[in-house]
Scaffold this motif. Structure first.
Motif, PDB file in Angstrom:
ATOM      1  N   VAL A 153     -47.439  30.623  -4.634  1.00 20.85           N
ATOM      2  CA  VAL A 153     -47.639  32.065  -4.500  1.00 20.85           C
ATOM      3  C   VAL A 153     -48.938  32.335  -3.740  1.00 20.85           C
ATOM      4  N   HIS A 154     -48.848  33.188  -2.721  1.00 20.13           N
ATOM      5  CA  HIS A 154     -50.025  33.610  -1.952  1.00 20.13           C
ATOM      6  C   HIS A 154     -50.188  35.120  -2.112  1.00 20.13           C
ATOM      7  N   LYS A 155     -51.386  35.554  -2.494  1.00 24.45           N
ATOM      8  CA  LYS A 155     -51.694  36.978  -2.593  1.00 24.45           C
ATOM      9  C   LYS A 155     -52.871  37.271  -1.674  1.00 24.45           C
ATOM     10  N   VAL A 156     -52.743  38.315  -0.832  1.00 26.06           N
ATOM     11  CA  VAL A 156     -53.796  38.609   0.126  1.00 26.06           C
ATOM     12  C   VAL A 156     -54.074  40.109   0.162  1.00 26.06           C
ATOM     13  N   HIS A 157     -55.356  40.445   0.327  1.00 20.64           N
ATOM     14  CA  HIS A 157     -55.761  41.843   0.529  1.00 20.64           C
ATOM     15  C   HIS A 157     -56.555  41.914   1.818  1.00 20.64           C
ATOM     16  N   ILE A 158     -56.089  42.747   2.747  1.00 25.84           N
ATOM     17  CA  ILE A 158     -56.720  42.899   4.059  1.00 25.84           C
ATOM     18  C   ILE A 158     -57.306  44.298   4.182  1.00 25.84           C
ATOM     19  N   ASP A 159     -58.537  44.375   4.663  1.00 28.31           N
ATOM     20  CA  ASP A 159     -59.203  45.659   4.880  1.00 28.31           C
ATOM     21  C   ASP A 159     -59.687  45.724   6.328  1.00 28.31           C
ATOM     22  N   LYS A 160     -59.078  46.612   7.114  1.00 29.61           N
ATOM     23  CA  LYS A 160     -59.417  46.787   8.526  1.00 29.61           C
ATOM     24  C   LYS A 160     -59.375  45.463   9.290  1.00 29.61           C
ATOM     25  N   GLY A 161     -58.305  44.736   9.058  1.00 26.80           N
ATOM     26  CA  GLY A 161     -58.075  43.503   9.796  1.00 26.80           C
ATOM     27  C   GLY A 161     -58.797  42.287   9.273  1.00 26.80           C
ATOM     28  N   LYS A 162     -59.634  42.461   8.236  1.00 19.20           N
ATOM     29  CA  LYS A 162     -60.378  41.322   7.685  1.00 19.20           C
ATOM     30  C   LYS A 162     -59.856  40.990   6.283  1.00 19.20           C
ATOM     31  N   ILE A 163     -59.739  39.697   6.019  1.00 15.07           N
ATOM     32  CA  ILE A 163     -59.287  39.258   4.697  1.00 15.07           C
ATOM     33  C   ILE A 163     -60.412  39.460   3.696  1.00 15.07           C
ATOM     34  N   LYS A 164     -60.164  40.312   2.708  1.00 14.90           N
ATOM     35  CA  LYS A 164     -61.161  40.584   1.670  1.00 14.90           C
ATOM     36  C   LYS A 164     -60.946  39.703   0.440  1.00 14.90           C
ATOM     37  N   GLN A 165     -59.680  39.376   0.178  1.00 15.73           N
ATOM     38  CA  GLN A 165     -59.388  38.544  -0.995  1.00 15.73           C
ATOM     39  C   GLN A 165     -58.132  37.729  -0.718  1.00 15.73           C
ATOM     40  N   TYR A 166     -58.188  36.453  -1.063  1.00 23.89           N
ATOM     41  CA  TYR A 166     -57.022  35.584  -0.879  1.00 23.89           C
ATOM     42  C   TYR A 166     -56.884  34.712  -2.119  1.00 23.89           C
ATOM     43  N   GLN A 167     -55.721  34.750  -2.725  1.00 22.29           N
ATOM     44  CA  GLN A 167     -55.497  34.019  -3.973  1.00 22.29           C
ATOM     45  C   GLN A 167     -54.257  33.142  -3.814  1.00 22.29           C
ATOM     46  N   ILE A 168     -54.362  31.884  -4.190  1.00 24.28           N
ATOM     47  CA  ILE A 168     -53.238  30.956  -4.136  1.00 24.28           C
ATOM     48  C   ILE A 168     -52.953  30.444  -5.539  1.00 24.28           C
ATOM     49  N   ILE A 169     -51.693  30.514  -5.959  1.00 21.76           N
ATOM     50  CA  ILE A 169     -51.252  29.959  -7.243  1.00 21.76           C
ATOM     51  C   ILE A 169     -50.333  28.790  -6.922  1.00 21.76           C
ATOM     52  N   THR A 170     -50.752  27.598  -7.280  1.00 21.47           N
ATOM     53  CA  THR A 170     -50.047  26.385  -6.883  1.00 21.47           C
ATOM     54  C   THR A 170     -49.013  25.956  -7.934  1.00 21.47           C
ATOM     55  N   PRO A 171     -48.021  25.141  -7.516  1.00 19.04           N
ATOM     56  CA  PRO A 171     -47.074  24.601  -8.490  1.00 19.04           C
ATOM     57  C   PRO A 171     -47.755  23.789  -9.599  1.00 19.04           C
ATOM     58  N   THR A 172     -48.842  23.106  -9.235  1.00 18.13           N
ATOM     59  CA  THR A 172     -49.564  22.312 -10.240  1.00 18.13           C
ATOM     60  C   THR A 172     -50.071  23.192 -11.377  1.00 18.13           C
ATOM     61  N   GLN A 173     -50.520  24.397 -11.053  1.00 16.40           N
ATOM     62  CA  GLN A 173     -50.987  25.307 -12.104  1.00 16.40           C
ATOM     63  C   GLN A 173     -49.862  25.648 -13.076  1.00 16.40           C
ATOM     64  N   TRP A 174     -48.658  25.877 -12.537  1.00 23.14           N
ATOM     65  CA  TRP A 174     -47.527  26.211 -13.408  1.00 23.14           C
ATOM     66  C   TRP A 174     -47.240  25.074 -14.387  1.00 23.14           C
ATOM     67  N   ASN A 175     -47.112  23.863 -13.852  1.00 18.93           N
ATOM     68  CA  ASN A 175     -46.653  22.745 -14.681  1.00 18.93           C
ATOM     69  C   ASN A 175     -47.757  22.090 -15.503  1.00 18.93           C
ATOM     70  N   LEU A 176     -48.973  22.091 -14.987  1.00 20.58           N
ATOM     71  CA  LEU A 176     -50.046  21.341 -15.650  1.00 20.58           C
ATOM     72  C   LEU A 176     -51.131  22.247 -16.228  1.00 20.58           C
ATOM     73  N   SER A 177     -50.814  23.515 -16.478  1.00 20.43           N
ATOM     74  CA  SER A 177     -51.800  24.420 -17.081  1.00 20.43           C
ATOM     75  C   SER A 177     -52.325  23.834 -18.391  1.00 20.43           C
ATOM     76  N   ASN A 178     -53.614  24.052 -18.593  1.00 22.13           N
ATOM     77  CA  ASN A 178     -54.299  23.483 -19.761  1.00 22.13           C
ATOM     78  C   ASN A 178     -54.293  24.504 -20.894  1.00 22.13           C
ATOM     79  N   GLY A 179     -53.223  24.514 -21.678  1.00 22.30           N
ATOM     80  CA  GLY A 179     -53.105  25.482 -22.760  1.00 22.30           C
ATOM     81  C   GLY A 179     -53.944  25.117 -23.970  1.00 22.30           C
ATOM     82  N   THR A 180     -53.629  25.736 -25.080  1.00 19.21           N
ATOM     83  CA  THR A 180     -54.343  25.481 -26.335  1.00 19.21           C
ATOM     84  C   THR A 180     -53.409  24.752 -27.296  1.00 19.21           C
ATOM     85  N   GLN A 181     -53.942  24.354 -28.429  1.00 16.23           N
ATOM     86  CA  GLN A 181     -53.113  23.671 -29.426  1.00 16.23           C
ATOM     87  C   GLN A 181     -51.996  24.583 -29.920  1.00 16.23           C
TER      88      GLN A 181
END
Length: 204
Positions: A141-169
């Motif tokens: 998953v890629h999330k991007v916010h652009i303001d006047k042609g410039k990237i202000k925020q870019y967030q990547i959620i990888t498959p590894t995060q889905w499968n290997l998230s470090n949960g709690t007991q």
């Protein structure tokens, strides 16, 4: 060996894969990336990720369950979301994708333009967007916010995060759920690595 929550999600939809989620074999194609939530944890720099507050498995097994691939559905009936089903789905997907890629190449039209000029000049563009694709390891998953042609925020959620998230007991991540309780550490390592080919390098 290696059963987890038996919950699967696929966000990337294309000419071969369908988006959707599967919980105990019940499939729902009505999903929305806005319900993807990332959260920090104290034990890792990598963030945890959930969909509607639940951990979901992504990758070849998830795609096969959503696509209702006959061989994998049969394996799942016998072995559920086990290490065997997970590896079988990964191997089964390779020839399927090769055959589909061959069909796509035969349909390729080289006369189509390689670039389409946007209606709005780049330096005036202000917007936000989310894009979901299926990588080999699962939903990316890629999330991007652009303001006047410039990237202000870019967030990547990888498959590894889905499968290997470090949960709690009390609320274990997908891979954690699959390995907790196993008596042999070597089997636990194999189960962990069956979720994500990148984990082979990161767990030594």
């Amino acid at each position: 060996t290696g059963n987890s929550y038996d919950r699967f999600v696929v966000f990337g939809e294309n000419s071969y894969f369908k988006a959707g989620r599967s919980v105990a074999t019940r499939t729902n194609h009505n999903i929305n990336p806005k319900y993807i939530i990332e959260s920090s944890n104290t034990n890792s720099y990598a963030k945890n990720v959930k969909y509607k507050n639940y951990y979901y498995e992504v990758g070849p097994l998830a795609r096969a369950m959503i696509n209702k691939t006959a061989l994998i559905k049969d394996a799942h009936r016998r072995y559920k979301d086990s290490m065997f089903s997970r590896i079988l789905a990964r191997v089964c997907e390779i020839p399927q994708l090769l055959l589909h890629s061959k069909k796509l190449l035969q349909q390729l039209d080289l006369d189509q333009p390689s670039f389409i000029q946007p209606n709005i000049p780049i330096d005036q563009l202000s917007s936000s967007g989310t894009s979901c694709v299926e990588a080999a390891r699962g939903s990316l998953v890629h999330k991007v916010h652009i303001d006047k042609g410039k990237i202000k925020q870019y967030q990547i959620i990888t498959p590894t995060q889905w499968n290997l998230s470090n949960g709690t007991q009390e609320d274990q991540g997908v891979a954690q759920k699959a390995i907790v309780g196993l008596k042999d550490t070597h089997i636990a390592q194999k189960v962990f690595k069956s979720f994500d080919v990148c984990s082979v390098c990161t767990t030594h």
